[in-house]
Structures are given as C-alpha cells and as structure tokens.
Design a protein around this motif. Structure first.
Motif, PDB file in Angstrom:
ATOM      1  N   ASN A   1       0.827  -1.215   0.000  1.00 44.37           N
ATOM      2  CA  ASN A   1       0.000   0.000   0.000  1.00 44.37           C
ATOM      3  C   ASN A   1       0.860   1.263   0.000  1.00 44.37           C
ATOM      4  OD1 ASN A   1      -2.381   1.476   0.053  1.00 44.37           O
ATOM      5  ND2 ASN A   1      -2.488   1.521   2.285  1.00 44.37           N
ATOM      6  N   MET A   2       1.779   1.325  -0.980  1.00 48.63           N
ATOM      7  CA  MET A   2       2.757   2.409  -1.028  1.00 48.63           C
ATOM      8  C   MET A   2       2.195   3.726  -1.540  1.00 48.63           C
ATOM      9  SD  MET A   2       5.704   1.627   0.036  1.00 48.63           S
ATOM     10  CE  MET A   2       6.319   0.128   0.710  1.00 48.63           C
ATOM     11  N   VAL A   3       1.156   3.666  -2.343  1.00 53.23           N
ATOM     12  CA  VAL A   3       0.703   4.874  -3.032  1.00 53.23           C
ATOM     13  C   VAL A   3      -0.027   5.811  -2.077  1.00 53.23           C
ATOM     14  CG1 VAL A   3      -0.859   5.753  -4.799  1.00 53.23           C
ATOM     15  CG2 VAL A   3       0.604   3.790  -5.303  1.00 53.23           C
ATOM     16  N   VAL A   4       0.509   7.023  -1.952  1.00 49.66           N
ATOM     17  CA  VAL A   4      -0.179   8.115  -1.268  1.00 49.66           C
ATOM     18  C   VAL A   4      -0.181   9.265  -2.267  1.00 49.66           C
ATOM     19  CG1 VAL A   4      -0.200   9.695   0.673  1.00 49.66           C
ATOM     20  CG2 VAL A   4       0.657   7.365   0.995  1.00 49.66           C
ATOM     21  N   GLY A   5      -1.350   9.607  -2.772  1.00 49.11           N
ATOM     22  CA  GLY A   5      -1.413  10.626  -3.818  1.00 49.11           C
ATOM     23  C   GLY A   5      -1.354  10.001  -5.190  1.00 49.11           C
ATOM     24  N   SER A   6      -0.448  10.485  -6.029  1.00 45.16           N
ATOM     25  CA  SER A   6      -0.379  10.041  -7.426  1.00 45.16           C
ATOM     26  C   SER A   6       0.022   8.576  -7.529  1.00 45.16           C
ATOM     27  CB  SER A   6       0.629  10.904  -8.189  1.00 45.16           C
ATOM     28  OG  SER A   6       1.906  10.816  -7.592  1.00 45.16           O
ATOM     29  N   GLN A   7      -0.348   7.971  -8.658  1.00 38.51           N
ATOM     30  CA  GLN A   7       0.009   6.575  -8.926  1.00 38.51           C
ATOM     31  C   GLN A   7       1.478   6.539  -9.354  1.00 38.51           C
ATOM     32  OE1 GLN A   7      -1.955   3.751  -8.508  1.00 38.51           O
ATOM     33  NE2 GLN A   7      -3.363   5.166  -7.496  1.00 38.51           N
ATOM     34  N   ALA A   8       2.344   6.417  -8.358  1.00 31.52           N
ATOM     35  CA  ALA A   8       3.776   6.594  -8.586  1.00 31.52           C
ATOM     36  C   ALA A   8       4.560   5.407  -8.049  1.00 31.52           C
ATOM     37  CB  ALA A   8       4.248   7.874  -7.903  1.00 31.52           C
ATOM     38  N   ARG A   9       5.765   5.277  -8.576  1.00 29.96           N
ATOM     39  CA  ARG A   9       6.677   4.246  -8.096  1.00 29.96           C
ATOM     40  C   ARG A   9       8.106   4.773  -8.122  1.00 29.96           C
ATOM     41  NH1 ARG A   9       4.394   1.595  -5.551  1.00 29.96           N
ATOM     42  NH2 ARG A   9       3.366  -0.037  -6.739  1.00 29.96           N
ATOM     43  N   ILE A  10       8.932   4.215  -7.273  1.00 25.76           N
ATOM     44  CA  ILE A  10      10.352   4.542  -7.224  1.00 25.76           C
ATOM     45  C   ILE A  10      11.144   3.247  -7.128  1.00 25.76           C
ATOM     46  CG2 ILE A  10      10.252   4.774  -4.706  1.00 25.76           C
ATOM     47  CD1 ILE A  10      12.539   6.789  -4.879  1.00 25.76           C
ATOM     48  N   LEU A  11      12.321   3.238  -7.712  1.00 23.90           N
ATOM     49  CA  LEU A  11      13.294   2.183  -7.464  1.00 23.90           C
ATOM     50  C   LEU A  11      14.681   2.763  -7.685  1.00 23.90           C
ATOM     51  CD1 LEU A  11      14.445   1.229 -10.482  1.00 23.90           C
ATOM     52  CD2 LEU A  11      12.294  -0.024 -10.522  1.00 23.90           C
ATOM     53  N   TYR A  12      15.693   2.107  -7.170  1.00 20.81           N
ATOM     54  CA  TYR A  12      17.066   2.525  -7.434  1.00 20.81           C
ATOM     55  C   TYR A  12      17.566   1.747  -8.650  1.00 20.81           C
ATOM     56  CZ  TYR A  12      18.327   5.483  -3.458  1.00 20.81           C
ATOM     57  OH  TYR A  12      18.437   6.525  -2.573  1.00 20.81           O
ATOM     58  N   SER A  13      18.096   2.490  -9.605  1.00 16.90           N
ATOM     59  CA  SER A  13      18.646   1.831 -10.789  1.00 16.90           C
ATOM     60  C   SER A  13      19.864   2.587 -11.281  1.00 16.90           C
ATOM     61  CB  SER A  13      17.597   1.755 -11.895  1.00 16.90           C
ATOM     62  OG  SER A  13      18.128   1.053 -13.008  1.00 16.90           O
ATOM     63  N   ASP A  14      20.691   1.884 -12.040  1.00 13.78           N
ATOM     64  CA  ASP A  14      21.841   2.518 -12.663  1.00 13.78           C
ATOM     65  C   ASP A  14      21.444   3.042 -14.042  1.00 13.78           C
ATOM     66  OD1 ASP A  14      21.558   0.136 -14.020  1.00 13.78           O
ATOM     67  OD2 ASP A  14      23.618  -0.540 -13.697  1.00 13.78           O
ATOM     68  N   GLN A  15      22.424   3.542 -14.774  1.00 13.92           N
ATOM     69  CA  GLN A  15      22.168   4.186 -16.065  1.00 13.92           C
ATOM     70  C   GLN A  15      21.477   3.238 -17.044  1.00 13.92           C
ATOM     71  OE1 GLN A  15      25.444   6.552 -17.329  1.00 13.92           O
ATOM     72  NE2 GLN A  15      25.067   6.253 -19.505  1.00 13.92           N
ATOM     73  N   ARG A  16      22.003   2.049 -17.153  1.00 14.55           N
ATOM     74  CA  ARG A  16      21.437   1.088 -18.100  1.00 14.55           C
ATOM     75  C   ARG A  16      19.993   0.746 -17.746  1.00 14.55           C
ATOM     76  NH1 ARG A  16      24.005  -4.946 -18.978  1.00 14.55           N
ATOM     77  NH2 ARG A  16      22.526  -5.713 -20.545  1.00 14.55           N
ATOM     78  N   GLY A  17      19.738   0.542 -16.465  1.00 10.41           N
ATOM     79  CA  GLY A  17      18.388   0.193 -16.034  1.00 10.41           C
ATOM     80  C   GLY A  17      17.399   1.325 -16.246  1.00 10.41           C
ATOM     81  N   ARG A  18      17.800   2.560 -15.932  1.00  8.30           N
ATOM     82  CA  ARG A  18      16.893   3.701 -16.089  1.00  8.30           C
ATOM     83  C   ARG A  18      16.487   3.884 -17.551  1.00  8.30           C
ATOM     84  NH1 ARG A  18      18.973   8.373 -11.808  1.00  8.30           N
ATOM     85  NH2 ARG A  18      20.419   7.052 -10.684  1.00  8.30           N
ATOM     86  N   VAL A  19      17.477   3.856 -18.424  1.00  3.60           N
ATOM     87  CA  VAL A  19      17.178   4.045 -19.847  1.00  3.60           C
ATOM     88  C   VAL A  19      16.267   2.930 -20.347  1.00  3.60           C
ATOM     89  CG1 VAL A  19      18.164   4.117 -22.166  1.00  3.60           C
ATOM     90  CG2 VAL A  19      19.300   5.338 -20.294  1.00  3.60           C
ATOM     91  N   SER A  20      16.578   1.700 -19.967  1.00  7.07           N
ATOM     92  CA  SER A  20      15.796   0.552 -20.457  1.00  7.07           C
ATOM     93  C   SER A  20      14.362   0.592 -19.941  1.00  7.07           C
ATOM     94  CB  SER A  20      16.475  -0.757 -20.033  1.00  7.07           C
ATOM     95  OG  SER A  20      17.763  -0.851 -20.581  1.00  7.07           O
TER      96      SER A  20
END
Length: 683
Positions: A509-528
């Motif tokens: 039940n992470m969502v408070v407000g907008s339908q959003a998500r976060i994760l930690y990623s490196d350059q390759r992961g973010r672009v992909s």
C-alpha cells in the motif's frame, strides 16, 4: 466523459482562469482541520514590513489594495509570512487524471498533475502553507503564484517556456518545441547572503523560497519516495555493520514520522526488522497509523521496552511509533542497558528536520510540543539555547549506546552538523571538514551505490489508474531481471534488492497521492525502463503519458558536503559544478522541465541540487529524449566521482565508455607513491 468528470473539468477551468478578482473569493482564513506550519519569526523592521506588503500587492490591481493590505498585514504579523489564504482553492487538491486538465498541450497537463499532487492534503505536510515536506519545503510562496502558474500552464503552447523565480511565475517566454516547458530556480541567493537568518527575511519579503528537493520542483511522490531509499539504507547497514542481510529480530531506532521521515516505519517492516520511531507531533503519528504505514503507537516507554523485547524474541517485523521525544527514548534505552545489560538497539539514526532546527524542525526534550511551538515564536533566542542543550543530551545518549555496540549513522538531515554547532561530542579525531564521529549514510552505506550509478529513479502514471501502475511495475521487474543476468556480482546485489522491492511495493500500500513508483537503478536500467514504458504508452498497454523523474538526492543531482558528496575527498565536496551542469545538460537534452535549488535536506546554504521531469507520451521523440537525457543525468555524476578518486566510479565510467562510443571522460592518474608528495614538500 462521465458526469463527475464534467464537474471536475468545470472547477479546473475556474482554477486555471488566473486570479479571481471580481468578485474576490471569501477570506476563509486557515482551515482548522489540517496541520499548519509553525509561525515564522523573520524579525522584520517597519520598513521591511512595508516592503513585504508592497511586494505581495504587486499581484493585484490598485483598486483591491485597500481590501487586501490589512489582511496580508495580519498574516505577516501573525504567521511570519503572507500566504494569501483568501486565494486558497476550495476544490479538493489531488492529482486528477491528465485528461481532466484544460490545457493546450499534454506536457503542461502533466506538470499540473504533479503540482496538484504536491499539494494534496494526503501528501503535503502543511497544505495551506504550500509546504510539501521538511517543515518548510514550499511548492510556491503564496496562493496567487499557484493560481497564476495553473493559468499559464493551461494556455501554454509547444513554443513557450514557463520561467519560475523562487515560486514566482516570471511568465511564458517564446522558445523551441525541443526546449523545456518549465524552468525552475529556487533560492538562488548570492553565496555570501545565503545564511539561515537572511533566508527568513527574504522568504517573508516574498522574494525567495526554499523548495527542498522535490517540493519546489513538483516531483514529490509522497513518503514512498524515501521508503525505498530507507529500505536500501537499512539493508546495506545490516550488511556493513551487522554482517547479515537477515534483519529479523534486529532493532532500528530513529525519529520523525512527518514528511519524508514518515517512510521509516514502512521501510523497517519491509526490511524485516523492529523499527521504533519517535515522533513528538501526534498529527503525523496518527496519519501514518491510519495510512497503515505504522503498526502500533504508544506513549508509554515501559510498554515500548516491553514490545521491543517481545518483537526481538519472536523475530517479528514491527513498526512501533513512540509518541514522545527521541531524546527520552535514547536515554531510556541506555537506562535499560545499565539496569539489565540488554542492548535493545542494533542500528540507530535520526530524521528530524535539523536543516530547520529553530522553526519546528527539531523539538527539544525539555519542553512539550505545545511549549516548544510557543517559545520558538515568543523568545527565539531562548529557544535556540534550549535546542542546543537538547542536542547535547541527544548525542550523549547515542555516544554511550554506541560504545556498547549500537551502530549509528547520520541520515544527511544536518543532525551531526547542528549537534556540532551545539557543542555536542561528535567531532571525529583527525577528521576532515565533512567527517564526524559517526559517518553520513552516504559515506558508509549509499555512497558506493551512487558511484556505481544507482539512484532513486521515479515514474508517475498520469492516468491516475492503478492498473497502469501495476503494468509499469511488471515492465520494470522484467527489465531489471533481464539486465541482472549480465552484470557484475556487486551490481547484481543492487538489482536483486530492487527486484525484491518492486515485487513487494504493490503489496504494501505504497501509493499516497499520485500513482507513482520509485526504485534505485543505474544508467542502463533507467534508460531501459523508460524506453519500455514509453513503448507501453505507444501500444496502449499504459493508457496515458508517464512522467519520469528522480529524487535530487542522486548520483549527479546534488552537491552537498554533508550528504551526497560527503564521500568526495579531493577537496571539491563544497563545489557545486556538478548539480548546476546536471540541470543545464538535462535542459538541452530533452527534459520537459528542470529545476535548480539552494537548500534541500541539509538546509539553506548547505547544498545546491537539481532535478528534472520528462513526459513519456509514447512518441519516438520521447524515447530519444529519454535515452539522451538519462545517459547524461547519470554519467555526469559518475564521471565527477571518478575524477575525485572513487574506484567504483572509475570502473563504472570505463564500462560506460565502452558501451557508448561518443562518451569520452577525462580519467585521473593516481599517485602510486605517497612519499613523492612528502619529499616534494620538504624543501
């Protein structure tokens, strides 16, 4: 379109019509049903008070000045700032689906979606004072600015850019379709005048603003944004300090359940440990409990100790909120050790808003919550003295427990910096300017992750549809699983943590407000991930554009010598080239909006940080922008960390250059024999 959408659209049109002047809306004042920011004490002279009023009245025609001036004067003297409560909208503030905003272009509607989310009472710490988190992290300085910004966004074309000066909309200016649609600066004060005292006056005058990191850049996604970073910090602290990834039965003690700190309870439970979080203000404590982020609340320290022992024995994951002062909790834990020999805490930290210690960011143990709020306004100098006394007690208890085996780290909230200024025993023997007895979590725990290129990557589904978020979760998981098969073991550990997180996030039940998500990623992961989400928007698997952004607390977004760059040891920890270059580079590589701030997390004058928002609308152009901009956004910081001497960053940028033929980074030569330096300086 459904009938309720028609109603919302009508309200939004009114909201986007600029300042309502004929007739003026009724002045309802403060809403007693929401929390309010502490009273500010700018100590203005009579002439400065007149200047503050004159500045506020600039937004209104002279015919209204005789009506507005007295109420603005009352706000200034009563609250220390002119918020213009009369112009606070009566409609429900929340992140409405993108198609409900009456805009000419969808990129502008996406920015509106993000602004409205930042001011949603479920998200914002003090919604009527336009504070999203951190006690003073403003979205705007007053409600006139909010209404003008929405008006400008509703009329904006693809050949205009909205320019924001510390909450003030300077206006729409001609630009290119490839340009950012919005450029934001907050608190860009000349360095010699960037003191805490000067800020209080400048904010009261309405000429500058503290945007924190993601409040004044419209990119906050609620406490989820830090749940993940806190989870990774606790997991990696366990590995570093306790030698284990299994935190069952381990106790993590900290403080703060307000804005960003509200994430700590949830992070502790996901990590599997016992999280005990002290909070002096009952309102955020209840809010986190009602949201399901905090499992239990107690005011009784005896009961608190009992629950810690029970949870340790049974190895249950527990988040326990102690309604009281963190200093009392630390001192009681020491008393328990002295009495029984039981060290009930394994890991410790602090997330009080000590970037703002004298205006509600820290509550001294000698006073009740109500007494502190009164004293900080009636006798600021006495309050400062009491805060310093409390910080010395605070550190004394932590020092004693640490000597017996508890591991403590600074969370980058200026805790150790302010404790040092208070005269507490935190100095590291022989340490440099950024080093204390206890390490910053960047120095010991997260710095290596930044140097590998990992940081808090975010996205927001502007449809407001939970099914879109679930689809993007699946996309991100698949992308990370595929990449993790072909990376080094050290990088694979980070991917594994994030795959675990993204699988668990939907269940918690992470969502408070907008339908959003976060994760930690490196350059390759973010672009992909960005390219895969953009394709899903194009294919209709995700029903509306997705905004990608990140916390400014990242690889290259922030220059902060006591946090993000505290592990930079070549003398450049106090230099801000990286953050400024980051924003400039993001702007011409395709960001939809960019922001550059003074202050954020560790306080005004202590940090420069920058961020971006980029709209993935399914177009080929959006994919091209995401690839180009995200590659720069990460490599900029990795290259800087490499040049400072970080071995992880050296290896990471070398691998990136092999992957990207157009990337050429100046690599450092290291001194192999230190004696050469000593010998050269003998003469």
């Amino acid at each position: 379109m459904h009938l309720h959408q028609h109603a919302l659209l009508k309200q939004d049109w009114e909201l986007c019509g600029g300042l309502p002047l004929n007739p003026l809306p009724p002045n309802r004042g403060r809403d007693p049903n929401v929390p309010h920011a502490p009273v500010r004490t700018p100590n203005l002279t009579a002439e400065e008070e007149r200047l503050s009023l004159r500045n506020a009245l600039r937004y209104f025609p002279p015919a209204l000045h005789s009506t507005l001036a007295p109420e603005f004067a009352q706000e200034l003297r009563q609250y220390g700032h002119i918020y213009m409560y009369r112009f606070c909208p009566s409609i429900r503030m929340r992140a409405y689906p993108i198609d409900e905003y009456p805009c000419q272009i969808r990129h502008a509607a996406a920015i509106m979606h993000m602004i409205m989310n930042n001011l949603d009472p479920a998200v914002a710490q003090f919604p009527q004072e336009l504070v999203t988190y951190g006690g003073n992290g403003q979205v705007f300085s007053n409600w006139a600015q909010f209404r003008l910004v929405l008006h400008y966004l509703s009329t904006m074309s693809e050949e205009q850019t909205l320019v924001m000066y510390s909450g003030h909309p300077l206006g729409l200016f001609p630009s290119l379709p490839s340009s950012p649609r919005c450029v934001i600066t907050n608190g860009m004060v000349i360095p010699n005048y960037s003191s805490r005292e000067s800020y209080e006056k400048m904010f009261a005058l309405g000429i500058t603003m503290y945007g924190q990191m993601t409040a004044g850049s419209y990119c906050y996604i609620g406490p989820q944004g830090i749940v993940h970073g806190t989870l990774l910090t606790v997991l990696n602290a366990g590995r570093r300090y306790l030698g284990t990834s299994d935190l069952r039965g381990r106790v993590f003690v900290t403080s703060g359940l307000g804005g960003m700190s509200g994430a700590q309870a949830k992070a502790a439970v996901i990590a599997g440990c016992v999280g005990v979080i002290a909070e002096v203000d009952e309102a955020p404590l209840k809010k986190r409990h009602e949201q399901g982020w905090l499992m239990e609340i107690t005011k009784d320290l005896d009961h608190c100790m009992q629950r810690i022992r029970q949870a340790k024995r049974s190895k249950m994951a527990l988040s326990l909120g102690y309604h009281g002062n963190i200093v009392d909790l630390w001192e009681r834990l020491w008393e328990e050790y002295e009495r029984t020999g039981d060290l009930l805490v394994d890991l410790g930290s602090d997330q009080t808003s000590l970037h703002n210690p004298f205006s509600g960011g820290y509550y001294p143990v000698q006073l009740s919550f109500e007494q502190a709020n009164q004293l900080m306004n009636s006798d600021p100098q006495r309050f400062r003295t009491v805060v310093h006394e409390s910080l010395r007690r605070h550190i004394a208890a932590i020092n004693k427990l640490s000597e017996e085996g508890m591991y403590f780290w600074d969370y980058g909230n200026a805790f150790l910096l302010e404790a040092k200024r208070a005269g507490a025993e935190v100095q590291k023997s022989g340490g440099g300017a950024t080093e204390f007895k206890y390490p910053s979590y960047v120095q010991h725990i997260m710095g290596d992750i930044f140097s590998l290129g990992f940081g808090p990557f975010r996205w927001v589904c502007t449809s407001g549809n939970p099914s879109d978020l679930a689809e993007t979760d699946d996309i991100a998981t698949s992308v990370l699983e595929e990449i993790s098969a072909s990376v080094t073991e050290r990088v694979r550990q980070q991917y594994s943590d994030n795959i675990r997180w993204i699988r668990e996030a939907g269940k918690h039940n992470m969502v408070v407000g907008s339908q959003a998500r976060i994760l930690y990623s490196d350059q390759r992961g973010r672009v992909s991930i960005a390219l895969a989400i953009n394709k899903a928007v194009a294919d209709g698997r995700v029903t509306a554009p997705v905004v990608i952004s990140r916390d400014h607390h990242d690889v290259s977004g922030t220059d902060s010598p006591f946090r993000e760059t505290s592990n930079i040891y070549d003398g450049s920890a106090f230099c801000a080239d990286m953050a400024v270059q980051n924003v400039i580079g993001d702007a011409f590589r395709g960001a939809t909006w960019v922001s550059l701030h003074n202050g954020g997390g560790v306080g005004w004058g202590e940090v420069i940080n920058g961020g971006f928002g980029l709209v993935l609308d399914g177009s080929e152009e959006a994919g091209k922008r995401a690839r180009t901009m995200l590659n720069w956004d990460v490599s900029n910081g990795v290259a800087r960390r490499c040049w400072s001497g970080n071995s992880n960053a050296y290896e990471t940028i070398q691998l990136t250059m092999e992957d990207q033929p157009h990337l050429r980074v100046t690599m450092p030569y290291h001194v192999q024999d230190e004696h050469i330096l000593y010998n050269a300086l003998l003469h």
